[in-house]
Design a protein around this motif. Structure first.
Motif, PDB file in Angstrom:
ATOM      1  N   SER A  81       0.840  -1.193   0.000  1.00 28.08           N
ATOM      2  CA  SER A  81       0.000   0.000   0.000  1.00 28.08           C
ATOM      3  C   SER A  81       0.873   1.240   0.000  1.00 28.08           C
ATOM      4  N   ILE A  82       0.322   2.354  -0.457  1.00 33.53           N
ATOM      5  CA  ILE A  82       1.071   3.601  -0.577  1.00 33.53           C
ATOM      6  C   ILE A  82       0.241   4.733   0.020  1.00 33.53           C
ATOM      7  N   ASP A  83       0.912   5.670   0.635  1.00 30.21           N
ATOM      8  CA  ASP A  83       0.286   6.864   1.194  1.00 30.21           C
ATOM      9  C   ASP A  83      -0.073   7.812   0.045  1.00 30.21           C
ATOM     10  N   THR A  84      -1.340   8.230  -0.006  1.00 29.30           N
ATOM     11  CA  THR A  84      -1.745   9.160  -1.060  1.00 29.30           C
ATOM     12  C   THR A  84      -1.017  10.501  -0.941  1.00 29.30           C
ATOM     13  N   GLY A  85      -0.462  10.778   0.242  1.00 30.44           N
ATOM     14  CA  GLY A  85       0.351  11.980   0.399  1.00 30.44           C
ATOM     15  C   GLY A  85       1.571  11.955  -0.500  1.00 30.44           C
ATOM     16  N   GLU A  86       2.133  10.767  -0.728  1.00 28.24           N
ATOM     17  CA  GLU A  86       3.264  10.640  -1.645  1.00 28.24           C
ATOM     18  C   GLU A  86       2.833  10.980  -3.071  1.00 28.24           C
ATOM     19  N   ALA A  87       1.639  10.524  -3.438  1.00 31.37           N
ATOM     20  CA  ALA A  87       1.123  10.818  -4.769  1.00 31.37           C
ATOM     21  C   ALA A  87       0.893  12.311  -4.940  1.00 31.37           C
ATOM     22  N   GLU A  88       0.341  12.955  -3.907  1.00 32.59           N
ATOM     23  CA  GLU A  88       0.113  14.396  -3.970  1.00 32.59           C
ATOM     24  C   GLU A  88       1.431  15.147  -4.152  1.00 32.59           C
ATOM     25  N   ARG A  89       2.436  14.771  -3.375  1.00 32.71           N
ATOM     26  CA  ARG A  89       3.730  15.449  -3.472  1.00 32.71           C
ATOM     27  C   ARG A  89       4.356  15.247  -4.850  1.00 32.71           C
ATOM     28  N   ALA A  90       4.273  14.015  -5.368  1.00 37.01           N
ATOM     29  CA  ALA A  90       4.846  13.723  -6.688  1.00 37.01           C
ATOM     30  C   ALA A  90       4.150  14.521  -7.778  1.00 37.01           C
ATOM     31  N   ALA A  91       2.821  14.610  -7.702  1.00 38.63           N
ATOM     32  CA  ALA A  91       2.059  15.339  -8.716  1.00 38.63           C
ATOM     33  C   ALA A  91       2.366  16.835  -8.674  1.00 38.63           C
TER      34      ALA A  91
END
Length: 216
Positions: A81-91
């Motif tokens: 599983s992955i933290d959606t916070g990582e996705a937000e930061r990457a985007a």
């Protein structure tokens, strides 16, 4: 239950090869610019300009690679599983490096299945490509851990629905998948793997892309 998209026929090796080509395409330009900056330094001219080119290009390459690691890579073990916070930061970092689109991110931060995060980031790339001259891209997450809904709204000049995404997602593509169309292909494949239904709509003011968890 979702019906399978008839276009999703690539073998594992072909899918891997085309995704690698896509990642290489994304980073070759900033890496080449770094090399150009170093050549300028070697020639002893325009030191300040050369260093600025190197710094900017190195940041761009780093941001693209970090984004690709989440969007295309394993990012942990199978089933992780992955933290959606990582996705937000990457985007957001991706958009800052590109310097043409503002990203607005709404919704709860949560730890969700890896493929859902990969789907979210790939749908982000689709929505981002819909405003090639830049603009505003709003990402909204609803109930991401369970009956998830992702909604991405693109607003900008010269908006257009990405044709390959539309063709692949609606099962109407006739041409072979190549390095240019592999990213929307992978987006549709991820949606199928996640049990989520993709949709899109267009108006004069905005383009909307959604992924919704299919009913059991």
């Amino acid at each position: 239950m979702m019906s399978k998209n008839p276009n999703l026929t690539l073998s594992g090796p072909d899918l891997a090869a085309l995704l690698c080509s896509r990642v290489c395409h994304d980073v070759i330009s900033p890496v080449g610019a770094i090399n150009n900056g170093l050549e300028l330094l070697d020639e002893g001219g325009a030191d300040a300009d050369a260093m600025d080119l190197i710094r900017t290009s190195a940041l761009n390459a780093s941001v693209r690679l970090k984004f690709a690691r989440l969007a295309f890579g394993a990012s942990g073990s199978v089933g992780a599983s992955i933290d959606t916070g990582e996705a937000e930061r990457a985007a957001k970092d991706f958009a800052v490096a590109e310097k043409k689109t503002e990203v607005i991110w709404n919704g709860p931060r949560a730890i969700v299945a890896k493929n859902r995060v990969k789907l979210l980031l790939n749908l982000f790339l689709v929505a981002y490509s819909a405003i090639p001259r830049g603009g505003v891209l709003e990402v909204t997450l609803e109930n991401p851990e369970f009956d998830a809904k992702f909604k991405l709204t693109s607003k900008g000049k010269l908006m257009r629905l990405p044709p390959k995404f539309v063709e692949i997602s609606t099962g109407t593509i006739e041409e072979a998948i190549d390095a240019h169309s592999i990213q929307p292909y992978y987006t549709v494949l991820l949606a199928q793997e996640c049990g989520m239904t993709l949709d899109h709509s267009a108006s004069a003011d905005e383009l909307v892309f959604t992924a919704v968890a299919a009913a059991a």
